[in-house]
Every structure is written in structure tokens, then in C-alpha cells.
Design a protein around this motif. Structure first.
Motif, short mmCIF file in Angstrom:
data_model
loop_
_atom_site.label_atom_id
_atom_site.label_comp_id
_atom_site.label_asym_id
_atom_site.label_seq_id
_atom_site.Cartn_x
_atom_site.Cartn_y
_atom_site.Cartn_z
N GLN A 7 0.84 -1.21 0.00
CA GLN A 7 0.00 0.00 0.00
C GLN A 7 0.87 1.25 0.00
OE1 GLN A 7 -2.07 -1.28 3.50
NE2 GLN A 7 -4.02 -1.48 2.42
N THR A 8 1.93 1.19 0.80
CA THR A 8 2.83 2.35 0.89
C THR A 8 3.52 2.60 -0.45
OG1 THR A 8 3.23 1.73 3.18
CG2 THR A 8 4.75 3.31 2.23
N GLU A 9 3.96 1.50 -1.04
CA GLU A 9 4.62 1.60 -2.35
C GLU A 9 3.68 2.26 -3.37
OE1 GLU A 9 7.61 -0.77 -3.47
OE2 GLU A 9 7.67 0.87 -4.94
N ALA A 10 2.40 1.85 -3.30
CA ALA A 10 1.41 2.39 -4.26
C ALA A 10 1.28 3.91 -4.08
CB ALA A 10 0.07 1.71 -4.05
N VAL A 11 1.20 4.32 -2.79
CA VAL A 11 1.08 5.77 -2.53
C VAL A 11 2.36 6.48 -3.00
CG1 VAL A 11 0.80 7.54 -0.76
CG2 VAL A 11 -0.52 5.44 -0.60
N GLY A 12 3.52 5.84 -2.72
CA GLY A 12 4.79 6.42 -3.12
C GLY A 12 4.86 6.62 -4.64
N GLU A 13 4.40 5.61 -5.37
CA GLU A 13 4.41 5.69 -6.83
C GLU A 13 3.49 6.81 -7.31
OE1 GLU A 13 6.39 4.26 -8.86
OE2 GLU A 13 7.33 2.92 -7.41
N LYS A 57 17.94 8.54 -3.16
CA LYS A 57 18.79 9.51 -3.87
C LYS A 57 19.98 8.77 -4.49
CE LYS A 57 17.47 13.89 -2.48
NZ LYS A 57 16.64 14.55 -3.44
N GLN A 58 20.56 7.92 -3.65
CA GLN A 58 21.75 7.18 -4.10
C GLN A 58 21.39 6.28 -5.29
OE1 GLN A 58 24.03 8.94 -2.44
NE2 GLN A 58 25.18 7.14 -1.81
N ALA A 59 20.15 5.80 -5.28
CA ALA A 59 19.72 4.88 -6.34
C ALA A 59 19.35 5.61 -7.62
CB ALA A 59 18.54 4.05 -5.84
N GLY A 60 19.66 6.86 -7.67
CA GLY A 60 19.43 7.60 -8.93
C GLY A 60 18.28 8.57 -8.90
N ASN A 100 14.28 10.10 -8.08
CA ASN A 100 12.97 9.85 -8.68
C ASN A 100 12.52 8.41 -8.44
OD1 ASN A 100 10.66 10.45 -10.02
ND2 ASN A 100 11.49 10.06 -12.06
N THR A 101 12.68 7.97 -7.22
CA THR A 101 12.29 6.60 -6.90
C THR A 101 11.88 6.48 -5.43
OG1 THR A 101 13.00 4.31 -7.02
CG2 THR A 101 14.67 5.88 -6.36
N VAL A 102 11.25 5.33 -5.09
CA VAL A 102 10.86 5.08 -3.69
C VAL A 102 11.77 3.97 -3.17
CG1 VAL A 102 8.96 4.44 -2.16
CG2 VAL A 102 8.46 5.52 -4.35
N ARG A 103 12.26 4.16 -1.96
CA ARG A 103 13.07 3.11 -1.32
C ARG A 103 12.59 2.92 0.11
NH1 ARG A 103 14.40 1.69 -5.42
NH2 ARG A 103 16.45 1.36 -6.36
N PHE A 104 12.59 1.63 0.53
CA PHE A 104 12.24 1.35 1.91
C PHE A 104 13.51 1.29 2.75
CE2 PHE A 104 8.27 0.40 0.02
CZ PHE A 104 7.33 0.55 1.03
N PHE A 105 13.35 1.60 4.00
CA PHE A 105 14.51 1.62 4.90
C PHE A 105 15.14 0.24 5.03
CE2 PHE A 105 15.99 0.62 9.17
CZ PHE A 105 17.01 1.54 9.29
#
Ligand SMILES: Nc1nc2c(ncn2[C@@H]2O[C@@H]3COP(=O)(O)O[C@H]4[C@@H](O)[C@H](n5cnc6c(=O)[nH]c(N)nc65)O[C@@H]4COP(=O)(O)O[C@H]3[C@H]2O)c(=O)[nH]1
Length: 814
Positions: A481-487, A537-540, A542-547
């Protein structure tokens, strides 16, 4: 003992005071309250009272005089009429000469009294002497009239006509009674009149000698005595009445004065006041209350509070009618106007003289401004003024509640830490106003990405946090669900923004972390989301990353490194290494200065690990200046020796450094300080930093060109590589990025790119240098395609200056 003494002194003074009051009201009294004893205080009160009474004495006398004068006309007319009747009746029994004399005396006495009674002189109540004089004159008139009437007892007494004697006595008795009534306001006048009237006839009766006359004489005397006693009592009553009237008038005046004082006070008070009766009807209100209600006092008085639009205040008003003091604080809406605001109202019961509750008094304080200020402070404390979103403080508060609610419901929640990519560049290029505009638009877009119960906060700068609640009960479900909101946020924030005339594109980096109950403290959760964002940020970007934990360790290490970086400059831990640059024949042309951090524990830290950090913290400014200084100092040294005299030194300049307002000044100052040939200094700039604000960049570069320094465009090919701007920049050299050089042998694409770059540079009459040349094959290809300058491990790695200079030795070159 002292009290007894005080008591005695008090009694003595009281006596003296009373004596003065009674006998000489005009004597000044000079008594002081000698001590603070209760007796002294009583005495002081009594003295004040006595002084007031003394002042009132004149008023009393003038009131007496007015009363005497008011009945004088009637008594004078009655006296004249009775005198005429008496003279007429007695004319046959008394000698006419005596009758004539008496009549004449009566006429004179009446004229005198008439003159006194009808005197045009107006009486001044406050003039004690005038009042006294007028009273004395009145008394003279009364005494004269009494004496003339008394003489009738002698002159008009017909001893041998008992019936006429009876008529005479009857007339004199009537006159005496009338006099007593008329003159009793003045003891002296009344007593004198009675005595003068009655005494002669009594004497005449005794002189007659028969028993009946003597008895009548005695009766007259007894009657006179009774009269005098009655006169005293009546006079006392009249005086008391006058005093009471004066006191009542004085009291009334005082009451009126005090009423006026309170009226003025109430009308000008800065708070609203109203009185209401037990039916909740307003019976009084001051100007301020009317002003607060945008109404007039006349309209507010009579208002039935039971019928007002806003009834919130009624319970407090009613409480006061039950005998309790009560308060109300809240918003009010006026019934008959558009007035509204915040009020603090204190209601107090109001008792009548019987102690019964007769209504209430309400004091109304307008706290509208106070409330507005409070709200403003509250907003400042909990909301971000730019976007109106909750700030960090409120977010943490809400997070605390969310953790509790998650613990109760067993459902998970999530924090999404959002940071805009390249926001700093926007601020630097388009200005802070545009930056603010973008942040406001981002806030609006975020609001459209979440449900109503979710929270959005701005932590500062370009950092936002979205808190999602009531997600699934399992990690995977909640993460999805979080990923969906992040996207959704990525998509939404990635859409173009209209910043006044500029269309702007921006992407966010989002770090997410899940929470369930109180497993982790709120600060820790926020930190985790922040770390995840950093990972994004490190991954380039414009993306979502989980801790994830590894990331946290890296961040912890980075934080430690940052702390040490702050001290590195002071501790002289930086060094410059020099990497040789050569021409096609391998002849040294110069070098690139590359910074190294010689850490006492970590060893040599490469620039990739700290230059980015230094740029974020602005530490790059002092570090950059150090590099510039060290490089110029080195150039100066080289200038002094033939083999190194013509070496050109390339120095990397960061964007922050280049965009400083006084960058040109700094470079000029450094060049002058070291007295070097500026042509030997080459500034390496990257494509991205030049594009930030092309016009300013060109201006700065031209100013530096005037000094004489050269420019090389670093990492060429990795950015826009647009001919458009390339043409406008006063460059000297283009540096082909090592990423293209690396794969020249294997990648035909890279070969093509390199060929194009070289052709383009030649078209623009710019030198071309290839970096990262490691093999002869690469060098050959580059040379075959027109590249004339080279840098790379094939010619030499970046080394300390001693090693670099050793590389330049002729024996080695050959
Ligand atoms: N694999 C390989 N690498 C080669 C070869 N030849 C040179 N290099 C490396 O490529 C980098 C060239 O520097 P850059 O592109 O300006 O890239 C530099 C530059 O952007 C930055 N940097 C270094 N010194 C400074 C400085 O003093 N100020 C600023 N602002 N940035 C600096 O750090 C970056 C990295 O510097 P370094 O680690 O020294 O890495 C250097 C150098 O050691 C080769 O043949 N093969």
C-alpha cells in the motif's frame, strides 16, 4: 490603660465639640486625630461631622428664616384684622384717647413688620452674616408686634365690663396661639411674642384685685408657661425637620454625584458591562458593550437574552441568577448586527436591598485580538507558514497518536520522507520566490495523493513527510500500500509545474518506513524514513526506497565522516595530488590538481567520498579556496624553474564555489597574491553547473577570462552537450569523459560519441583532452580521431608533487 486614657480624651473632645456646635458654630475647630487608636479614629470622624454641621448651621438658619417669612404674610394680615376687630369692639368701653394711641402703635408696628416681610432683598443661603442680620430684623419686628399686642392688655382693658375683658383675653390668647404656630421656627421670636403678649394682661388682671381676675391672671401665666414649653418642643421638631431635609438633600446630591461618577466610569470603561434582570432582559449597558455589538445603548437595553441568536452565554447568565459567579469564554454572534468575535464574560449575581437576587451583572471583555494572536502563535508553532502544512512538531505529535492507534487496532502505518531532487539548483537559478512557489504546488499535489485521515507535513526546505495510517495488518500488505502511494506521489510530483512564466520539471526521492504500534520511537521512525530517502537519492533519484539496516550503518558512518570533515581543513589533512596531462608526443603539458584527504585513521580518503558531502554542507567553499591557493602556490614554484615554467595546472571548481557572488574577486585575489601567470591556471567546470544560469555563467566566465585564466569543460558528453550553449561559453578546452574512453575498444557507440566530440571541438576551435586513458589502444584511437591532449594512468596516476616533478625528469621522459 492607654485605651482608657484615649477614651477620656475622646469624651472631653466630644463634649467640646458639641458645645461648639451648640453655642458658636463659627468657631474654627482644630482637632487632629493624635493616634491611630479606634477612639482617635472615632473622634476624627466626629470632627469631620461637626465641621459639616457647622457649615450646615447657616443653611439651617436660612431654612428657619424662610419658614418664618412664609407664614409672616398670613400672620400679619390676621394680626391687622384682629386688631381692627378688637379696636372696634372695645371702642365703647375704653377711652378713645387710649384706643387711638393703641391703634396708632398697631399701625406703626404693622408697617414695620410689613417692611421687613416684603423686603426685596433676596436671601443668600451661604452668607451666614446676611442670614443672621435678616433673622435679627425679623425678631425686632416680632418683638415690636408682640409689645403692641401686649399693650392692648393694659390700654384696652375695661375693668368694669367683664364681657369685654373676656373678649380681650380671648383675642390675646388667640394671637398668642397663632404667634406660637407662626414663629415657632425661631425659639426667640416665638417665646418673646408669647411673653410680650400674655404678661401685661396677666399683670392687669392681678391689679384688678377681685378673685376672678386674679384666678384669670394665674390661668394666663400657667397658659404662658405651657406655651413656652410647647414652643420649645415644636421648635426642636422644626429644627430637626430642617436638618433632616438638609441632610436628605445633601445625601441625594451625593448619591446623584456618585451615580454620575459611576455612569461616567462605566461608559468609558474599556470592557462591556450589562445588567440583566431575573427574566434575562438587559436593563443597563455601557457604551462599550453597544460598540462591541455594533448597536446603540438604547437598542441593547430591553434586549431579551432568551431570544438572542447565539445562546451559548445563557447558562452562565442563569448561573449568576442562582447566586453563583460564573465565566464564559467563547465565540459570539450578535443578534441584530453583523458583529461577532471572541469574548470572556464574567457574570455576578446582583442583590436588592432585601438581599434577594434581582438580576446579574456581566462584564464582557473582547478577546478577539487576543484569540487571533493566540491562533497565529499556534499556527507558527505547529504549521509551516509557507505551505500551511503541519510542521515537524505537529507531525511528531500526530505520529505519537498514530502509534497509539496502531497499537490498539493492530494495523500498520507508514512514513514517506519526500525530498525534491535538485531543488537547490532551482533556488539558485530561478530564485527563492520560484522555489517557494514550487513548494506550495508540491504541498497541494501531495494533498491529492493521500486519503483524508493521512497527514502531510513540511519539515523545512524541500523535505515533506506523508504519514499513512490504517494500512494492512501485515508488513507485506502495508508495504504494498505504501509503495502504491509512493508511486502515486512520484507520478504526481513528476508532472510539469508552471512557475509563473517557467515550465519546470522536478522529481522527488522518497524514503519509506513502516510502523506498527510502539515498536520504535517516533524520532527513530523519522530517521529511518530519512535514511531510506537518502538511499533513494543514491539509487538515482525519482524513486521510492524502503529503509534497510545496512543503509543506516552507511549513513551513520557518513555522519561520522562529516563531523571529521569539518575539522580536516584546520588539521591540515588535505593534500593535492597531480596527474600529468600530455600531448600527442607524450610531452608534459601540465597537470590536473586532485584533492586527497589524508585521514589519520582511515588513511587516504578519495574525493568521491567527501566532495559531495562538502558540497552539501558548503564546506566546499573553504576547501575549494584551499585547493585554489595550493594550486597557485605550486604554479608559482613551477614558474621559477625552466622545466616546469610552462606547465598548465587544471583545478576542479564546484558549482557552489563557481556561483558565489565574489568568485571572480576570489580568483583574481589568489592569482595576484601568488603573482602567477593566470594563463597557466585552468579551471575545470562541469556541464551541469554551467547550465544552472547560463547568462550569469557566461558573465562570470568572461570576467575570469579577462584576468587571463583558461577553462576546460569537464566530463564532456555526460550532460546535454548542446552546441547551442557550447558556442556561447568562452571555453578553451573540452575534456572527454573517461566513461567513453574506457570502452572505446569494445563499444562502437562510444567510439562514435568520442569521434563526434572531437569533431565538434575542432569546429569550435577548442582543444580536446581525453581523460582516463589507460591503454595505448585508447590513445591511438583518440589520436587517430584528432585528439591532441591526454590524461590517464597510461601517462601517470595522480601523485604527490615530489613524485610528479620526478616524472618530469629528462631521463624519464626519454
Ligand atoms: N580509472 C581511472 N581513473 C582515472 C584515470 N585517470 C584519472 N583518473 C581519475 O579520474 C578522476 C578525474 O577527475 P575528475 O573527472 O575531475 O573528477 C574528480 C573531481 O570531480 C573531484 N575532485 C577531485 N579533486 C577535486 C577538487 O580539488 N575540487 C573539486 N571541486 N573536486 C575535486 O573528484 C573526482 C574524482 O577525483 P579522483 O578520485 O581523483 O579521480 C580522478 C582521477 O584519479 C584512469 O586512467 N583510470
Amino acid at each position: 490603660m492607654k485605651d482608657i486614657q484615649d477614651g477620656r480624651a475622646f469624651a472631653t473632645k466630644l463634649k467640646r465639640c458639641r458645645w461648639i456646635l451648640r453655642h458658636n458654630p463659627y468657631e474654627s475647630i482644630n482637632l487632629q486625630p493624635e493616634s491611630a487608636s479606634p477612639f482617635a479614629q472615632d473622634f476624627f470622624d466626629l470632627r469631620s461631622e461637626a465641621i459639616i454641621k457647622l457649615k450646615d448651621k447657616t443653611a439651617i438658619q436660612s431654612a428657619q428664616l424662610r419658614q418664618l417669612l412664609s407664614v409672616s404674610k398670613v400672620s400679619l394680615i390676621t394680626s391687622i384684622s384682629l386688631a381692627a376687630i378688637l379696636a372696634y369692639i372695645q371702642r365703647t368701653v375704653v377711652p378713645s384717647s387710649e384706643l387711638l394711641v393703641w391703634c396708632l402703635l398697631m399701625v406703626l408696628a404693622s408697617l414695620l413688620r410689613a417692611a421687613l416681610v416684603y423686603s426685596p432683598q433676596t436671601l443668600r443661603l451661604d452668607d451666614a452674616a446676611a442670614v443672621q442680620a435678616r433673622l435679627q430684623k425679623f425678631r425686632i419686628g416680632v418683638v415690636v408686634a408682640g409689645a403692641v399686642w401686649g399693650s392692648a392688655g393694659l390700654l384696652l382693658f375695661p375693668a368694669h365690663h367683664p364681657q369685654y375683658v373676656m373678649f380681650l383675653i380671648f383675642t390675646l390668647a388667640g394671637m398668642t396661639a397663632g404667634g406660637v404656630i407662626s414663629f415657632s421656627a425661631d425659639l426667640v421670636s416665638a417665646v418673646a411674642f408669647s411673653v410680650l403678649l400674655s404678661l401685661p394682661v396677666a399683670i392687669r388682671l392681678f391689679v384688678t384685685g377681685d378673685h376672678l381676675s386674679e384666678a384669670m391672671g394665674v390661668a394666663v401665666l400657667l397658659y404662658l408657661g405651657f406655651m413656652i414649653a410647647s414652643i420649645r418642643r415644636i421648635n426642636q421638631n422644626i429644627c430637626e425637620n430642617i436638618i433632616l431635609r438638609i441632610e436628605a438633600a445633601a445625601r441625594e446630591g451625593k448619591v446623584r454625584e456618585s451615580e454620575e461618577r459611576y455612569r461616567l466610569l462605566l461608559s468609558h470603561l474599556p470592557v462591556g458591562i450589562f445588567h440583566y434582570n431575573t427574566d434575562l432582559v438587559i436593563t443597563y449597558c455601557n457604551d462599550r458593550l453597544a460598540e462591541l455589538l455594533h448597536n446603540s445603548v438604547e437598542h441593547v437595553i430591553g434586549l431579551d437574552m432568551k431570544l438572542v441568536k447565539d445562546q451559548a452565554i445563557l447558562p452562565s447568565l442563569r448561573k449568576a441568577l442562582e447566586g453563583e459567579r460564573s465565566n464564559f469564554e467563547g465565540h459570539y454572534l450578535a443578534t441584530y448586527s453583523d458583529a461577532e468575535g471572541w469574548a470572556y464574560i464574567t457574570c455576578t449575581p446582583f442583590h436588592d436591598h432585601n438581599g434577594q437576587i434581582a438580576g446579574g451583572i456581566a462584564i464582557v471583555q473582547d478577546i478577539t485580538e487576543h484569540k487571533a494572536a493566540e491562533e497565529k502563535i499556534n499556527n507558527l508553532a505547529f504549521y509551516d507558514p509557507l505551505t500551511g502544512l503541519p510542521n515537524r512538531r505537529l507531525l511528531l505529535d500526530r505520529l505519537q497518536h498514530a502509534l497509539a492507534s496502531s497499537a490498539r487496532s493492530g494495523r500498520e502505518g507508514a512514513l514517506l520522507f519526500i525530498d525534491l531532487d535538485n531543488f537547490k539548483a532551482l533556488n539558485d537559478t530561478l530564485g527563492h520566490d520560484m522555489g517557494d512557489l514550487l513548494l506550495r504546488q508540491v504541498a497541494q499535489r501531495l494533498a491529492s495523493c493521500v486519503r483524508e485521515g493521512d497527514s502531510i507535513a513540511r519539515l523545512g526546505g524541500d523535505e515533506f513527510v506523508v504519514m499513512l495510517e490504517d494500512l494492512g495488518g501485515h508488513d507485506l500488505e502495508a508495504a504494498a500500500q505504501t509503495e502504491a502511494v509512493g508511486e502515486k506521489i512520484l507520478a504526481m510530483l513528476g508532472l510539469p509545474y508552471q512557475l509563473v512564466a517557467h515550465e519546470y520539471r522536478c522529481t522527488p526521492s522518497i524514503g519509506a518506513t513502516l510502523f506498527s504500534g510502539h515498536e520504535l520511537a517516533k524520532e527513530e521512525l523519522l530517521k529511518r524514513a530519512d535514511i531510506a530517502m537518502y538511499q533513494a537519492k543514491q539509487a538515482g533519484r525519482n524513486t521510492v526506497r524502503f529503509f534497510d539496516q545496512q543503509m543506516q550503518d552507511a549513513v551513520t558512518a557518513r555522519v561520522a565522516l562529516e563531523g571529521e570533515l569539518h575539522k580536516a581543513l584546520d588539521r591540515q589533512q588535505f593534500r593535492l595530488h597531480y596527474q600529468i596531462q600530455v600531448d600527442a608526443s607524450g610531452r608534459p603539458l601540465g597537470a590536473e590538481a586532485l584533492i586527497r584527504w589524508m585521514h589519520p585513521e582511515r588513511g587516504l580518503v578519495p574525493p568521491d567520498q567527501f566532495i559531495g558531502m562538502a558540497e552539501e554542507t558548503d564546506l566546499i567553499l573553504p576547501i575549494g579556496q584551499w585547493v585554489m591557493d595550493t594550486a597557485c602556490a605550486q604554479l608559482k614554484t613551477w614558474q621559477q624553474h625552466a622545466p616546469t615554467r610552462d606547465l598548465v595546472l587544471a583545478v576542479n571548481v564546484s558549482a557552489t564555489q563557481f556561483h558565489q557572488l565574489d568568485f571572480v574577486f576570489q580568483v583574481r585575489a589568489t592569482v595576484q597574491r601568488h603573482a602567477i601567470d593566470p594563463k597557466l591556471l585552468k579551471l575545470e567546470l562541469t556541464e551541469s553547473m554551467l547550465l544552472e544560469n547560463i547568462e550569469d555563467t557566461i558573465r562570470t566566465m568572461n570576467a575570469l577570462k579577462e584576468i587571463g585564466v583558461q577553462f576546460s569543460l569537464d566530463d564532456f558528453g555526460t550532460g546535454y552537450s548542446s552546441l547551442q550553449y557550447l558556442k556561447r561559453l568562452p571555453l578553451d578546452q573540452i575534456k572527454i569523459d573517461q566513461s567513453f574512453v574506457r570502452d572505446i575498444a569494445s563499444d562502437s557507440n562510444d567510439r562514435e560519441i568520442v569521434g563526434t566530440i572531437i569533431a565538434m571541438a575542432q569546429n569550435l576551435y577548442l582543444d580536446v583532452i581525453a581523460e582516463g586513458v589507460e591503454t595505448e589502444e585508447q590513445r591511438q584511437f583518440l589520436q587517430d580521431n584528432g585528439c591532441t591532449h591526454f590524461q590517464g594512468y597510461l601517462f601517470g596516476k595522480p601523485v604527490p608533487v615530489e613524485q610528479f616533478e620526478a616524472m618530469l625528469q629528462p631521463d624519464r621522459a626519454s
